[in-house]
Design a protein around this motif. Structure first.
Motif, short mmCIF file in Angstrom:
data_model
loop_
_atom_site.label_atom_id
_atom_site.label_comp_id
_atom_site.label_asym_id
_atom_site.label_seq_id
_atom_site.Cartn_x
_atom_site.Cartn_y
_atom_site.Cartn_z
N LEU A 369 0.82 -1.21 0.00
CA LEU A 369 0.00 0.00 0.00
C LEU A 369 0.86 1.26 0.00
N ALA A 370 2.02 1.22 0.67
CA ALA A 370 2.94 2.36 0.63
C ALA A 370 3.44 2.58 -0.79
N ARG A 373 0.77 4.25 -2.85
CA ARG A 373 0.69 5.69 -2.62
C ARG A 373 1.71 6.44 -3.47
N PRO A 377 -0.33 8.77 -6.48
CA PRO A 377 -0.31 9.73 -5.37
C PRO A 377 -1.60 10.52 -5.17
N THR A 378 -2.43 10.64 -6.21
CA THR A 378 -3.63 11.46 -6.08
C THR A 378 -4.92 10.64 -6.08
N GLN A 379 -4.82 9.34 -6.27
CA GLN A 379 -6.01 8.50 -6.38
C GLN A 379 -6.51 8.01 -5.02
N ARG A 380 -7.80 7.69 -4.98
CA ARG A 380 -8.31 6.94 -3.85
C ARG A 380 -7.84 5.49 -3.98
N LEU A 381 -7.39 4.93 -2.86
CA LEU A 381 -6.91 3.54 -2.86
C LEU A 381 -7.91 2.65 -2.13
N ASN A 407 -3.39 2.88 5.46
CA ASN A 407 -3.11 3.75 4.32
C ASN A 407 -4.17 3.68 3.23
N ALA A 408 -5.19 2.84 3.41
CA ALA A 408 -6.20 2.66 2.37
C ALA A 408 -7.41 3.56 2.63
N ASP A 409 -7.96 4.11 1.55
CA ASP A 409 -9.19 4.90 1.67
C ASP A 409 -10.41 4.01 1.84
#
Length: 492
Positions: A369-370, A373, A377-381, A407-409
């Motif tokens: 997940l890192a 990112r 860098p700008t997306q929802r994960l 770190n996940a949305d």
């Protein structure tokens, strides 16, 4: 009993070697031939001129069609009649087979020597070659693939066997045309008659230890049990060999100190040994400078994440031990195409990206997940995770999985895979507890019993610009079969 069985197999190995010498062409039968590693061994045997047949109750893609394309017969398993009318020199026993497997019993009654897969690899493909063995909790498949590619790029034509498919080669195996053989050294046990780690069979000349954390809770008691196993492996490396290890793990420094060969640390930032500095992520990948001794060279790895920089250093250490120059290593890293199922883009349409990854340990989930990112860098994960491994199905890492998913949305978890084992209900991972403990999942959080349910949850919440990171040590294709057609139709 296992000790007696192992002694018996050692005797049988001698008989199988003598029989092969008399006949000139090995006739091998593989129990569990459609396993990833077993299929690779079958393919290597076929390519080397052996007669190969095997059995498996699950001849599904990709291994079933692969073996069929090579002319390797796959019989429905398990049936003692599969062996009774065949002239065989050896039966190779995959880890799927227990001592009461009908084909194991038949082989013993017919007097056909039994051999584990690692024993066969050592006998037939490593032999007297220089063996480069990649071990560790994380990164083994990627490092083995990278190492094989760097040696190939340098013109050394190595043999290799890896538990995945390096995209530079298209297959997870190759016969050696030179003196080098690269192999992924698994710490899981070998066979029902040999409960030691597979990597003890691989005759290491040069070895790397990428990491060491508690894993395989079904066979290891605790981290001390694992440490003792790796310590014994390190002592196998001869004085004229080398042992490289990641300096981020103090436990590896302790283990390396017991080795009788030279040991070389590697890591990110300043420090002794092989280092990576000036690390920068971009849309093309990760650039950094490799420092080794008095030399330094710049490279661009078309991958993301600190863990992949460490993987590149591990592969570089083995390539250096094999005599490859630092400049050739830097060039080769730029051309490394990755490994299927390691941060592998499997869908990229209508502004939505789905990445497939083999991550199943919580550390691997966190690092994947890192890396996502950095890559997006700008997306929802949206993190999809499958609790399917023998470790992840247990509660042993409940808090660690919660932290790994911070770190996940969005977080979408499966309930643990049901297997025929002795795992009790109170020992089973609860995905709802994982969700409650995570700071991630602000956009969506849920647990699902089926892949259809997970796809039902994903389709309405995804929008252009989103990235889905699907992580499982098992095949996630059932999710993709549900998800991809519906994403296409909902946005057509």
């Amino acid at each position: 009993q296992s000790v007696c069985r192992a002694v018996s197999c050692t005797s049988s190995t001698q008989n199988y070697n003598e029989g092969q010498a008399e006949e000139g062409r090995l006739r091998a039968y593989l129990i569990g031939i459609c396993g990833t590693a077993m299929a690779a061994v079958a393919s290597l045997l076929k390519e080397s001129g052996a007669e190969v047949v095997g059995s498996d109750p699950f001849a599904y893609p990709p291994m079933g069609p692969l073996l069929d394309s090579l002319g390797i017969e796959v019989l429905p398993g398990w049936d003692e009649s599969n062996l009774s009318n065949r002239q065989l020199d050896v039966v190779v026993v995959g880890n799927v087979a227990r001592r009461d497997n009908p084909e194991v019993v038949a082989a013993q009654s017919l007097g056909i020597p039994l051999l584990s897969m690692p024993q066969l690899i050592a006998d037939q493909f490593i032999g007297d070659r220089t063996s480069l063995v990649v071990t560790g909790t994380h990164g083994k498949t990627t490092v083995t693939s990278m190492t094989a590619w760097l040696l190939q790029y340098a013109g050394l034509q190595p043999g290799f066997m890896v538990g995945g498919v390096p995209k530079n080669f298209g297959t997870g195996y190759a016969l050696a045309k030179g003196d080098l053989f690269v192999i992924e050294g698994d710490e899981y046990d070998t066979a029902f008659f040999d409960k030691e780690a597979k990597f003890f069979h691989y005759k290491p000349t040069h070895a790397v230890m990428t990491s060491l954390e508690f894993d395989h809770a079904d066979i290891y008691r605790d981290i001390d049990h694992l440490r003792d196993t790796f310590r014994r492996f390190a002592k196998l490396v001869p004085k004229n060999g080398s042992l490289s290890w990641c300096s981020e793990y103090d436990i590896l420094e302790e283990i390396a100190g017991d080795a009788c060969c030279p040991s070389v640390p590697y890591g990110v930032g300043a420090g002794p040994g092989l280092r990576a500095v000036d690390i920068q992520a971009s849309g093309e990948g990760t650039s950094f400078r490799i420092i080794h001794g008095g030399e330094s060279v710049n490279t661009l790895l078309p991958m993301w994440g600190k863990h992949n920089v460490q993987n590149a250093l591990a592969a570089s250490a083995l390539a250096l031990a094999a005599g490859v120059s630092l400049n050739i290593i830097a060039e080769g890293l730029c051309l490394f195409e990755g490994v299927k199922r390691r941060f592998d883009t499997v869908y990229n349409r209508n502004g939505i990206v789905v990445v497939d990854d083999f991550a199943h340990h919580p550390t691997a989930v966190r690092e994947t997940l890192a890396a996502a990112r950095l890559r997006f860098p700008t997306q929802r994960l949206f993190a999809c995770f499958h609790f399917e491994s023998n470790t992840s199905r247990r509660r042993v890492f409940l808090e660690e999985y919660s932290r790994a998913l911070d770190n996940a949305d969005g977080i979408l978890l499966t309930y643990p895979l049901v297997k025929e084992d002795s795992l009790k209900s109170g020992e089973t991972m609860d995905p709802l507890e994982v969700l409650r403990g995570s700071r991630g999942g602000r956009e969506h959080a849920g647990a699902y019993h089926t892949m259809q349910e997970m796809a039902d949850a994903l389709v309405p919440i995804l929008r252009p610009g989103d990235a889905v990171i699907a992580m499982s040590g098992r095949d996630f294709t059932p999710l993709y079969d549900e998800l991809f057609p519906r994403l296409d139709s909902s946005r057509s």
